[in-house]
Design a protein around this motif. Structure first.
Motif, PDB file in Angstrom:
ATOM      1  N   SER A 155       0.964  -1.010  -0.093  1.00 40.74           N
ATOM      2  CA  SER A 155       0.172  -0.347  -0.405  1.00 40.74           C
ATOM      3  C   SER A 155       0.270   0.977  -0.227  1.00 40.74           C
ATOM      4  N   TYR A 156       2.355   1.394   0.087  1.00 41.59           N
ATOM      5  CA  TYR A 156       2.697   2.017   0.608  1.00 41.59           C
ATOM      6  C   TYR A 156       3.140   2.740  -1.230  1.00 41.59           C
ATOM      7  N   THR A 157       3.440   1.922  -2.436  1.00 45.07           N
ATOM      8  CA  THR A 157       3.985   2.174  -3.583  1.00 45.07           C
ATOM      9  C   THR A 157       3.385   3.493  -4.254  1.00 45.07           C
ATOM     10  N   LEU A 158       4.019   4.040  -5.222  1.00 49.24           N
ATOM     11  CA  LEU A 158       3.381   4.271  -5.422  1.00 49.24           C
ATOM     12  C   LEU A 158       2.821   4.471  -6.509  1.00 49.24           C
ATOM     13  N   ARG A 159       1.102   4.935  -7.591  1.00 54.97           N
ATOM     14  CA  ARG A 159       0.916   4.559  -8.637  1.00 54.97           C
ATOM     15  C   ARG A 159       0.310   5.405 -10.648  1.00 54.97           C
ATOM     16  N   LYS A 160       1.043   4.929 -10.753  1.00 54.38           N
ATOM     17  CA  LYS A 160       0.867   5.721 -11.745  1.00 54.38           C
ATOM     18  C   LYS A 160      -0.741   6.472 -12.173  1.00 54.38           C
ATOM     19  N   ALA A 161      -0.645   8.474 -12.383  1.00 57.47           N
ATOM     20  CA  ALA A 161      -1.122   8.776 -12.330  1.00 57.47           C
ATOM     21  C   ALA A 161      -2.344   8.498 -13.387  1.00 57.47           C
ATOM     22  N   THR A 162      -3.426   8.235 -13.766  1.00 60.70           N
ATOM     23  CA  THR A 162      -4.224   8.070 -15.001  1.00 60.70           C
ATOM     24  C   THR A 162      -4.721   9.052 -15.560  1.00 60.70           C
ATOM     25  N   PHE A 163      -4.625   9.498 -16.947  1.00 63.75           N
ATOM     26  CA  PHE A 163      -5.714  10.004 -18.090  1.00 63.75           C
ATOM     27  C   PHE A 163      -6.568   9.833 -18.609  1.00 63.75           C
ATOM     28  N   VAL A 164      -7.692  11.009 -18.539  1.00 56.00           N
ATOM     29  CA  VAL A 164      -9.165  10.453 -19.946  1.00 56.00           C
ATOM     30  C   VAL A 164      -8.773  11.204 -20.392  1.00 56.00           C
ATOM     31  N   GLU A 165      -9.265  11.233 -21.974  1.00 51.60           N
ATOM     32  CA  GLU A 165      -9.148  12.836 -22.932  1.00 51.60           C
ATOM     33  C   GLU A 165     -10.882  13.390 -22.239  1.00 51.60           C
ATOM     34  N   CYS A 166     -10.968  14.366 -22.305  1.00 52.92           N
ATOM     35  CA  CYS A 166     -11.946  15.044 -22.402  1.00 52.92           C
ATOM     36  C   CYS A 166     -12.675  15.474 -23.042  1.00 52.92           C
ATOM     37  N   PRO A 167     -14.453  14.726 -23.286  1.00 56.04           N
ATOM     38  CA  PRO A 167     -15.046  14.918 -24.169  1.00 56.04           C
ATOM     39  C   PRO A 167     -15.157  16.085 -25.086  1.00 56.04           C
ATOM     40  N   GLN A 168     -14.799  17.067 -24.412  1.00 56.74           N
ATOM     41  CA  GLN A 168     -15.690  19.008 -25.013  1.00 56.74           C
ATOM     42  C   GLN A 168     -14.313  19.046 -26.190  1.00 56.74           C
ATOM     43  N   CYS A 169     -12.901  19.565 -25.205  1.00 61.28           N
ATOM     44  CA  CYS A 169     -11.642  20.092 -25.699  1.00 61.28           C
ATOM     45  C   CYS A 169     -11.222  18.569 -26.402  1.00 61.28           C
TER      46      CYS A 169
END
Length: 59
Positions: free
Chosen positions: A20-34
Motif C-alpha cells: 500500500s506504500y507504493t506510488l501509482r501511475k496517474a491516470t488520464f482520460v480525454e476530455c469529451p469537449q476539447c
C-alpha cells in the motif's frame, strides 16, 4: 477465539504493509469537449467542463 502466539516483528509487519506504500501511475482520460488530457472525475482545466456542463470560466 484466536490468539496470536507471539509478537509480530517490525520487519514482518512492514512487509505486509509494503504494497500500500507504493506510488501509482496517474491516470488520464480525454476530455469529451476539447479532447485534452485530464484526470478522471475532475473539471477540465482547459475548457472548464465537467460531466457535460460548463462549471468554470476559463480564459
Amino acid at each position: 477465539m484466536a490468539v496470536p502466539k507471539g509478537r509480530t516483528s517490525k520487519q514482518r509487519r512492514n512487509k505486509r504493509r509494503a504494497s500500500s506504500y507504493t506510488l501509482r501511475k496517474a491516470t488520464f482520460v480525454e476530455c469529451p469537449q476539447c479532447h485534452e488530457m485530464k484526470r478522471p472525475h475532475r473539471v477540465c482545466m482547459s475548457c472548464g467542463y465537467y460531466n457535460g456542463e460548463k462549471v468554470l470560466d476559463v480564459e
